[in-house]
Design a protein around this motif. Structure first.
Motif, short mmCIF file in Angstrom:
data_model
loop_
_atom_site.label_atom_id
_atom_site.label_comp_id
_atom_site.label_asym_id
_atom_site.label_seq_id
_atom_site.Cartn_x
_atom_site.Cartn_y
_atom_site.Cartn_z
N VAL A 135 1.26 -1.03 -0.32
CA VAL A 135 0.01 0.14 -0.10
C VAL A 135 1.09 1.46 -0.08
O VAL A 135 1.93 1.02 0.77
CB VAL A 135 -0.98 0.22 1.14
N GLY A 136 0.06 2.15 -0.48
CA GLY A 136 0.96 3.52 -1.07
C GLY A 136 2.54 3.73 -1.98
O GLY A 136 3.16 4.13 -1.68
N SER A 137 2.53 2.61 -2.79
CA SER A 137 3.98 2.31 -3.22
C SER A 137 3.04 2.53 -5.04
O SER A 137 1.96 2.45 -5.30
CB SER A 137 4.23 0.85 -3.47
N ASP A 173 11.43 9.36 6.47
CA ASP A 173 10.70 9.53 6.01
C ASP A 173 11.78 9.39 4.21
O ASP A 173 10.69 9.41 2.78
CB ASP A 173 10.13 11.27 5.61
N GLY A 174 12.08 8.81 4.25
CA GLY A 174 13.23 8.26 3.04
C GLY A 174 13.01 7.12 2.48
O GLY A 174 12.66 7.60 0.68
N ILE A 190 10.91 6.76 -1.47
CA ILE A 190 10.82 6.28 -1.94
C ILE A 190 9.06 5.40 -2.65
O ILE A 190 9.49 5.39 -4.04
CB ILE A 190 11.57 4.74 -1.75
N ALA A 191 9.30 5.01 -2.06
CA ALA A 191 7.86 4.41 -2.05
C ALA A 191 7.05 5.20 -3.64
O ALA A 191 6.13 5.17 -4.38
CB ALA A 191 6.37 4.01 -0.64
N GLU A 192 6.59 6.48 -3.24
CA GLU A 192 5.97 7.99 -3.35
C GLU A 192 5.91 8.02 -4.80
O GLU A 192 5.90 8.23 -5.84
CB GLU A 192 5.87 8.52 -3.14
N PHE A 236 12.97 -5.36 -1.34
CA PHE A 236 13.00 -4.84 0.08
C PHE A 236 12.79 -2.99 0.55
O PHE A 236 12.75 -3.34 1.90
CB PHE A 236 14.74 -5.61 0.53
N TRP A 237 13.34 -2.29 -0.03
CA TRP A 237 12.79 -0.69 0.46
C TRP A 237 11.13 -0.81 0.20
O TRP A 237 11.10 0.08 1.42
CB TRP A 237 13.75 0.23 -0.63
N LEU A 238 11.21 -0.79 -0.82
CA LEU A 238 9.67 -0.82 -0.26
C LEU A 238 8.91 -1.59 -0.06
O LEU A 238 7.99 -1.58 0.47
CB LEU A 238 9.02 -1.72 -2.41
N VAL A 239 9.30 -2.77 0.49
CA VAL A 239 8.65 -3.39 1.47
C VAL A 239 8.96 -2.77 2.99
O VAL A 239 7.78 -2.73 3.64
CB VAL A 239 9.32 -5.11 1.80
#
Length: 398
Positions: free
Chosen positions: A87-89, A121-122, A126-128, A149-152
């Motif tokens: 969610v949010g990506s 908030d980094g 990235i997800a956005e 893995f950053w998105l997870v």
């Protein structure tokens, strides 16, 4: 698995370290509930502090098993959905696909990560953003991907209401009593790179590690904590149910040498089912390996860019090295593999000779920053030969 004494393990560790001129190494074995540890070398060249089993190293991509464990813990609590996109990506890949490197995304983020925000908030920033994509869709191909893995990690933060690092502490590190495992080390080794390719001489390196990268490789730990973590994934108490542990160790997609689960490489060796993951970052190399059917665990940490060679020696001593079948090829068949391959800052030259393939690997920096005049601070990247990117614009070079 035949048991090895602490003395024997110490002798093997010393021999492997000396053979490959690794500054320091620590290794641990887990036999069901019994542990054996050994360490050899120094924390930093030029200083007298010795390496002990308690010494912490950067574990690099072994962090991925911790991130997958955290994600599965939230799935158990119905805070995350394993088979839905985070969610949010802006990705179509599911969390399952991201945790098994089949999200259809490039391994790294083209812009400097610092540009997407420092601090807590980094990951959310990235997800956005629109992620770097491969020319394949989710589920089509295994391609090792830190970005996934950053998105997870961003999804974990959103679902838990905590920062990713705080959620890791509350839901994984504290329940397993991993007191030496953290994103900010206390007393730790220094990383060492070879002075030049193939050299026994090492120099101390201290590369910064952006906070936004931590879900894919930001943890520090020691062999004692890693074997506590391994014991949980061999069925011991901890945050995951037996079903979640088994889910992580199920093949999700074919990968080099075997397959990949959720945060784990999976292979066979001498009839044994091996669950493992290496770690490699500037100046450090490591490995965590499980033999689930024998409740055996192996952890090894080194503070050298060639530490994996020493770790492989230890695996071979234990009978756990890679043992693939031999397929003899004719000279003309070998010749088809010859050539120079490059990408992501690595160039590999493959040359057939005397019925074998010789391989030479060169790493080089492909990103530069203008340090003076009106373009000061602008970045130039060379994603592959023949192209240059100035900021976000790409152009062919002549």
């Amino acid at each position: 698995m035949e048991r090895v004494s602490a003395q024997q393990l110490a002798e093997w560790a010393a021999e492997a370290r000396e053979r490959w001129s690794v500054p320091g190494i620590a290794v641990g074995l887990l036999y069901d509930r019994e542990t054996v540890f050994a360490a050899d070398g120094v924390c930093e060249l030029g200083r007298d502090e010795l390496v002990f089993p308690e010494t912490t190293f950067r574990i690099a991509s072994i962090t991925k098993q911790f991130t997958a464990t955290l994600a599965l813990a939230l799935v158990q609590n119905r805070l995350l959905a394993l088979d839905e996109p985070p969610v949010g990506s802006r990705v179509e890949a599911t969390i399952r696909q991201l945790l098994s490197h089949q999200g259809g995304l490039a391994c790294e983020w083209p812009p400097a990560l610092e540009e997407l925000g420092k601090g807590d908030d980094g990951l959310q920033r990235i997800a956005e953003e629109e992620p770097p994509r491969l020319p394949v869709g989710p589920g089509e191909l295994f391609s090792y991907c830190n970005v996934g893995f950053w998105l997870v990690g961003a999804a974990v933060a959103r679902a838990s209401g905590l920062t990713f690092q705080a959620a890791m502490g509350v839901r994984v590190l504290e329940p397993l009593e991993l007191e030496a495992t953290d994103f900010e080390p206390g007393q730790a080794t220094r990383g060492h790179d070879q002075a030049e390719p193939g050299s026994d001489e090492h120099v101390v390196v201290d590369h910064p590690y952006p906070q936004t990268r931590t879900p894919s490789g930001g943890l520090w730990s020691n062999v004692q904590d890693l074997l506590r973590f391994a014991a949980h994934h061999l069925g011991g108490p901890g945050p995951l149910s037996r079903e979640s542990i088994q889910e992580m160790q199920q093949p999700q997609i074919a990968a080099p040498g075997g397959s990949y689960g959720l945060g784990w490489f999976l292979r066979q060796s001498g009839g044994r089912r091996i669950v493992e993951h290496p770690g490699s970052v500037a100046g450090f190399q490591s490995l965590l390996l499980l033999v689930p059917d024998e409740r055996f665990g192996f952890a090894a940490l080194s503070n050298s860019s060639r530490g994996s060679a020493a770790i492989r020696d230890l695996l071979e001593r234990l009978g756990l090295g890679s043992t693939g079948p031999d397929f003899p090829l004719e000279p003309e068949q070998l010749a088809a593999f010859g050539g120079t391959y490059s990408g992501d800052g690595i160039e590999v030259e493959v040359a057939p000779a005397d019925g074998r393939l010789s391989v030479a690997v060169t790493t080089f920096e492909r990103e530069f920053e203008v340090v003076d005049a009106e373009w000061r601070g602008e970045r130039l990247t060379f994603p592959r030969d023949g192209f240059v990117c100035v900021g976000v614009l790409a152009a062919r070079t002549e």
